[in-house]
Design a protein around this motif. Sequence first.
Motif, PDB file in Angstrom:
ATOM      1  N   UNK A   1       0.801  -1.256  -0.164  1.00  0.00           N
ATOM      2  CA  UNK A   1      -0.193   0.068   0.003  1.00  0.00           C
ATOM      3  C   UNK A   1       0.835   1.048  -0.085  1.00  0.00           C
ATOM      4  N   UNK A   2       2.120   1.226   0.750  1.00  0.00           N
ATOM      5  CA  UNK A   2       2.843   2.256   0.823  1.00  0.00           C
ATOM      6  C   UNK A   2       3.428   2.560  -0.717  1.00  0.00           C
ATOM      7  N   UNK A   3       3.861   1.441  -1.295  1.00  0.00           N
ATOM      8  CA  UNK A   3       4.350   1.534  -2.627  1.00  0.00           C
ATOM      9  C   UNK A   3       3.566   2.221  -3.439  1.00  0.00           C
ATOM     10  N   UNK A   4       2.334   1.642  -3.731  1.00  0.00           N
ATOM     11  CA  UNK A   4       1.270   2.496  -4.271  1.00  0.00           C
ATOM     12  C   UNK A   4       1.090   3.778  -4.117  1.00  0.00           C
ATOM     13  N   UNK A   5       0.866   4.005  -2.881  1.00  0.00           N
ATOM     14  CA  UNK A   5       0.697   5.416  -2.341  1.00  0.00           C
ATOM     15  C   UNK A   5       1.709   6.458  -3.003  1.00  0.00           C
ATOM     16  N   UNK A   6       2.927   5.944  -3.052  1.00  0.00           N
ATOM     17  CA  UNK A   6       4.257   6.629  -3.296  1.00  0.00           C
ATOM     18  C   UNK A   6       4.283   6.845  -4.758  1.00  0.00           C
ATOM     19  N   UNK A   7       3.835   5.704  -5.408  1.00  0.00           N
ATOM     20  CA  UNK A   7       3.692   5.865  -6.912  1.00  0.00           C
ATOM     21  C   UNK A   7       2.832   6.724  -7.451  1.00  0.00           C
ATOM     22  N   UNK A   8       1.381   6.765  -6.949  1.00  0.00           N
ATOM     23  CA  UNK A   8       0.431   7.818  -7.259  1.00  0.00           C
ATOM     24  C   UNK A   8       0.911   9.003  -7.151  1.00  0.00           C
ATOM     25  N   UNK A   9       1.618   9.115  -5.888  1.00  0.00           N
ATOM     26  CA  UNK A   9       2.100  10.706  -5.514  1.00  0.00           C
ATOM     27  C   UNK A   9       3.315  11.312  -6.276  1.00  0.00           C
ATOM     28  N   UNK A  10       4.079  10.399  -6.913  1.00  0.00           N
ATOM     29  CA  UNK A  10       5.246  10.458  -7.474  1.00  0.00           C
ATOM     30  C   UNK A  10       4.671  10.959  -9.051  1.00  0.00           C
ATOM     31  N   UNK A  11       3.621  10.272  -9.255  1.00  0.00           N
ATOM     32  CA  UNK A  11       3.276  10.367 -10.806  1.00  0.00           C
ATOM     33  C   UNK A  11       2.472  11.789 -10.847  1.00  0.00           C
ATOM     34  N   UNK A  12       1.814  12.271  -9.622  1.00  0.00           N
ATOM     35  CA  UNK A  12       1.289  13.577  -9.469  1.00  0.00           C
ATOM     36  C   UNK A  12       2.367  14.700  -9.833  1.00  0.00           C
ATOM     37  N   UNK A  13       3.258  14.406  -8.984  1.00  0.00           N
ATOM     38  CA  UNK A  13       4.606  15.257  -8.855  1.00  0.00           C
ATOM     39  C   UNK A  13       5.396  15.725 -10.095  1.00  0.00           C
ATOM     40  N   UNK A  14       5.590  14.450 -10.782  1.00  0.00           N
ATOM     41  CA  UNK A  14       6.422  14.336 -12.107  1.00  0.00           C
ATOM     42  C   UNK A  14       5.783  14.834 -13.117  1.00  0.00           C
TER      43      UNK A  14
END
Length: 263
Positions: free
Chosen positions: A234-247
Amino acid sequence: MNDAEKTACISPVRLGYSSQFKFKCHPGVSCFTQCCRGINIILTPFDIIQMKNRLGLSSREFLAIYTEPHMLEKTDLPMVTLKLLDDERESCPFVKDGEGCIIYEDRPTSCRYYPLGTATLQHKEGADDEGFFFFINEPHCKGFEEDGDWTVAEWREDQGVDLRDEINREWTDLVVRKRSFPPNIKLTEKAKKMFFLVSYDIDKFKEFVFESSFLKRIDVDGATVEKIKQDEIALLKFGLEWLKAVLFKETDPEQQASNAADR
């Protein structure tokens, strides 16, 4: 022209999910573990989590001992490959003669796909309904001479790559999207470090989320906070969605990250 040169001249034949083939690997095959030598294995985020937990290491320890950093071709993104032993055969550190893979249940995704390769990193639903798979033609492999009937879909399910592709799909989507950028559009060093942190160093990313001002700057609901505190996937998926929004400057990064943790 020797067998290896002939193999190198063979163009990949596109296989779909319903394509059929025969293959079986076991200790009785004369080439057993030869495919575990002189290899180039890109490790996915889920691979790192599974392998470091299997070995009882932190993600940082696992990265330092078992991986080598590289830049992924045409993306300008950092990635890691499995570090091979410094022996004559450049062996995988987890393969033992006569035994095979000592972490077989948690082996990397690339190993699970073998003898198939995939010609795309994209695994999002509907992105390529037919898939694009091909055989990895190695002249030493005798597994094709064994009894074992499969379709590509059956092989993926049996080897567990369908589950891994699902977990990694947001990461592969990030890689594919960056690959589509014009060559002159580069990420900052800070962005690359954050991509590496989220993708590979999950323990350090957890520290970043919970021990910095991160959760004060981003409004994340309590249920999501508890979930990502307990569940690395869940932390990985959270991080990837956040990263996509940032990048990629997508809207509502907090909501996207919360939604990802709920999947």
